[in-house]
Design an enzyme around this catalytic site. Structure first.
Site, PDB file in Angstrom:
ATOM      1  N   TYR A 227     -15.058  -3.496   8.503  1.00  0.00           N
ATOM      2  CA  TYR A 227     -13.726  -2.922   8.680  1.00  0.00           C
ATOM      3  C   TYR A 227     -13.226  -3.126  10.107  1.00  0.00           C
ATOM      4  O   TYR A 227     -12.087  -3.547  10.341  1.00  0.00           O
ATOM      5  CB  TYR A 227     -13.756  -1.430   8.334  1.00  0.00           C
ATOM      6  CG  TYR A 227     -12.407  -0.755   8.421  1.00  0.00           C
ATOM      7  CD1 TYR A 227     -11.384  -1.079   7.535  1.00  0.00           C
ATOM      8  CD2 TYR A 227     -12.158   0.214   9.388  1.00  0.00           C
ATOM      9  CE1 TYR A 227     -10.149  -0.455   7.611  1.00  0.00           C
ATOM     10  CE2 TYR A 227     -10.920   0.842   9.471  1.00  0.00           C
ATOM     11  CZ  TYR A 227      -9.923   0.501   8.573  1.00  0.00           C
ATOM     12  OH  TYR A 227      -8.691   1.117   8.658  1.00  0.00           O
TER      13      TYR A 227
ATOM     14  N   ASP B 239      -2.251  -6.380  -7.004  1.00  0.00           N
ATOM     15  CA  ASP B 239      -3.471  -6.327  -6.201  1.00  0.00           C
ATOM     16  C   ASP B 239      -3.344  -7.381  -5.105  1.00  0.00           C
ATOM     17  O   ASP B 239      -3.380  -8.591  -5.389  1.00  0.00           O
ATOM     18  CB  ASP B 239      -4.681  -6.619  -7.080  1.00  0.00           C
ATOM     19  CG  ASP B 239      -6.003  -6.562  -6.324  1.00  0.00           C
ATOM     20  OD1 ASP B 239      -5.981  -6.376  -5.082  1.00  0.00           O
ATOM     21  OD2 ASP B 239      -7.064  -6.726  -6.967  1.00  0.00           O
TER      22      ASP B 239
ATOM     23  N   GLY C  52       0.826  -1.207   0.000  1.00  0.00           N
ATOM     24  CA  GLY C  52       0.000   0.000   0.000  1.00  0.00           C
ATOM     25  C   GLY C  52       0.852   1.245   0.000  1.00  0.00           C
ATOM     26  O   GLY C  52       0.532   2.241   0.659  1.00  0.00           O
TER      27      GLY C  52
ATOM     28  N   ASN D 116       0.709  -2.860   5.169  1.00  0.00           N
ATOM     29  CA  ASN D 116      -0.073  -1.632   5.286  1.00  0.00           C
ATOM     30  C   ASN D 116      -1.293  -1.606   4.359  1.00  0.00           C
ATOM     31  O   ASN D 116      -2.269  -0.934   4.658  1.00  0.00           O
ATOM     32  CB  ASN D 116       0.823  -0.430   4.989  1.00  0.00           C
ATOM     33  CG  ASN D 116       0.048   0.856   4.843  1.00  0.00           C
ATOM     34  OD1 ASN D 116      -0.496   1.389   5.808  1.00  0.00           O
ATOM     35  ND2 ASN D 116      -0.049   1.353   3.606  1.00  0.00           N
TER      36      ASN D 116
ATOM     37  N   SER E 268       1.626   3.365  -2.427  1.00  0.00           N
ATOM     38  CA  SER E 268       1.407   4.387  -3.450  1.00  0.00           C
ATOM     39  C   SER E 268       0.748   5.658  -2.916  1.00  0.00           C
ATOM     40  O   SER E 268       0.620   6.644  -3.648  1.00  0.00           O
ATOM     41  CB  SER E 268       0.575   3.812  -4.606  1.00  0.00           C
ATOM     42  OG  SER E 268      -0.659   3.306  -4.129  1.00  0.00           O
TER      43      SER E 268
ATOM     44  N   SER F 206      -5.820  -0.352  13.020  1.00  0.00           N
ATOM     45  CA  SER F 206      -6.625   0.856  13.246  1.00  0.00           C
ATOM     46  C   SER F 206      -7.242   0.771  14.629  1.00  0.00           C
ATOM     47  O   SER F 206      -7.488  -0.330  15.143  1.00  0.00           O
ATOM     48  CB  SER F 206      -7.746   0.949  12.207  1.00  0.00           C
ATOM     49  OG  SER F 206      -8.681   1.939  12.558  1.00  0.00           O
TER      50      SER F 206
ATOM     51  N   ALA G  15     -12.363  -6.735  10.632  1.00  0.00           N
ATOM     52  CA  ALA G  15     -11.122  -7.091   9.931  1.00  0.00           C
ATOM     53  C   ALA G  15      -9.906  -6.615  10.715  1.00  0.00           C
ATOM     54  O   ALA G  15      -8.907  -7.342  10.840  1.00  0.00           O
ATOM     55  CB  ALA G  15     -11.129  -6.494   8.528  1.00  0.00           C
ATOM     56  N   LYS G  16      -9.971  -5.409  11.247  1.00  0.00           N
ATOM     57  CA  LYS G  16      -8.832  -4.889  12.002  1.00  0.00           C
ATOM     58  C   LYS G  16      -8.679  -5.603  13.345  1.00  0.00           C
ATOM     59  O   LYS G  16      -7.554  -5.814  13.822  1.00  0.00           O
ATOM     60  CB  LYS G  16      -8.979  -3.377  12.196  1.00  0.00           C
ATOM     61  CG  LYS G  16      -8.821  -2.587  10.894  1.00  0.00           C
ATOM     62  CD  LYS G  16      -7.502  -2.892  10.205  1.00  0.00           C
ATOM     63  CE  LYS G  16      -7.273  -2.019   8.989  1.00  0.00           C
ATOM     64  NZ  LYS G  16      -5.986  -2.327   8.312  1.00  0.00           N
TER      65      LYS G  16
END
Length: 268
Positions: free
Chosen positions: A157, A65, A14, A92, A16, A144, A160-161
């Site tokens: 989300y 990806d 991640g 990340n 970019s 997070s 998942a974290k």
């Protein structure tokens, strides 16, 4: 406190934009040999070019990806083929989601979030663990505060974290006897495009939202990418040689506040 990564190979996913970009630039300033992964080729090449300017060390840029097995396998294979080793893995890459209540949630959103935020981290770590064992390296997972702070609208989300946090604890116990440390950094409200893209608003609306949201941060300021990058570097360094299985929250105390659902849903 001095940090020197001139003899280290660091993989940042991640990379970019956002936290990944800030992390890549800081490692570059400290002399690291970088493998950078992202989906946006133009942005990734631009970040790689900025990293090269720091110390003249050209990063390996991998367009992939990490929501696909092919992308994950490509990342692991090309990194090891190019550098022949790996010292630090920064997981990340992630996507967020703005969701409604449970019985109205689209399962595609759930699957997309877990595929990248959990499964992608699991498989990439699995593939690269042998290389990290060889170098006695370490892993930093970017999570997070949404993994511990509960709010309606943040279900896939936040789940998942939370899973990523527990993955860190489990894998740290597995790899500790092999000399590999595994830790988590959990940002709070952080000014990046990650947040802006989830909210789907204009620049002006995003600024207005931030002005309101940051009032919930006890220390008064939201994080920027460099705040998270500095913690990642510190944990990756020898200054943290006995730190493992830990979740470090960088949020200005935000997790302790009585937050609105909107704020908690969209922090990373």
């Amino acid at each position: 406190m001095d940090y020197d990564f001139s003899n280290k190979v660091v993989l940042v996913t991640g990379a970019s934009s956002g936290i990944g970009e800030s992390t890549a630039l800081l490692f570059a300033k400290l002399g690291a040999k970088l493998s950078l992964v992202g989906r946006n080729e133009a942005n990734l090449r631009a970040v790689a070019a900025e990293c090269e300017k720091q110390k003249g060390v050209k990063p390996l840029a991998i367009v992939a990806d990490l929501g696909t097995d092919e992308g994950i396998q490509k990342t692991a294979k090309e990194t090891l083929a190019h550098f022949k080793r790996l010292d630090v893995l920064v997981n990340n890459a992630a996507i967020g989601a703005r969701t409604s209540i449970l019985h109205e949630t689209d399962m595609k959103i759930f699957d997309d979030v877990f595929r990248i935020d959990v499964r992608g981290v699991y498989l990439l770590t699995k593939l690269l663990a042998p290389a990290l064992i060889e170098t006695k390296g370490n892993i930093i997972n970017v999570s997070s505060i949404a993994g511990t702070v509960v709010a309606v609208g943040s279900l896939p989300y936040g789940m998942a974290k939370a899973a990523l946090d527990h993955f860190t604890r489990l894998v740290s116990l597995e790899l500790a006897p092999k000399g590999v440390r595994v830790n988590t950094v959990s940002p709070g409200l952080t000014i990046t495009n990650f947040l802006k893209n989830i909210i789907h608003c204009s620049d002006d609306e995003y600024k207005q939202w931030l002005d309101i949201a940051k009032k919930n941060v006890p220390m008064g300021d939201p994080c920027v990418g460099e705040d998270i990058a500095r913690m990642i570097v510190h944990i990756a360094s020898e200054h943290s040689r006995l730190v493992t299985g830990t979740n470090v929250e960088v949020d200005g105390g935000l997790r302790f506040n009585n937050l609105s659902n909107t704020l908690v849903t969209h922090v990373k």
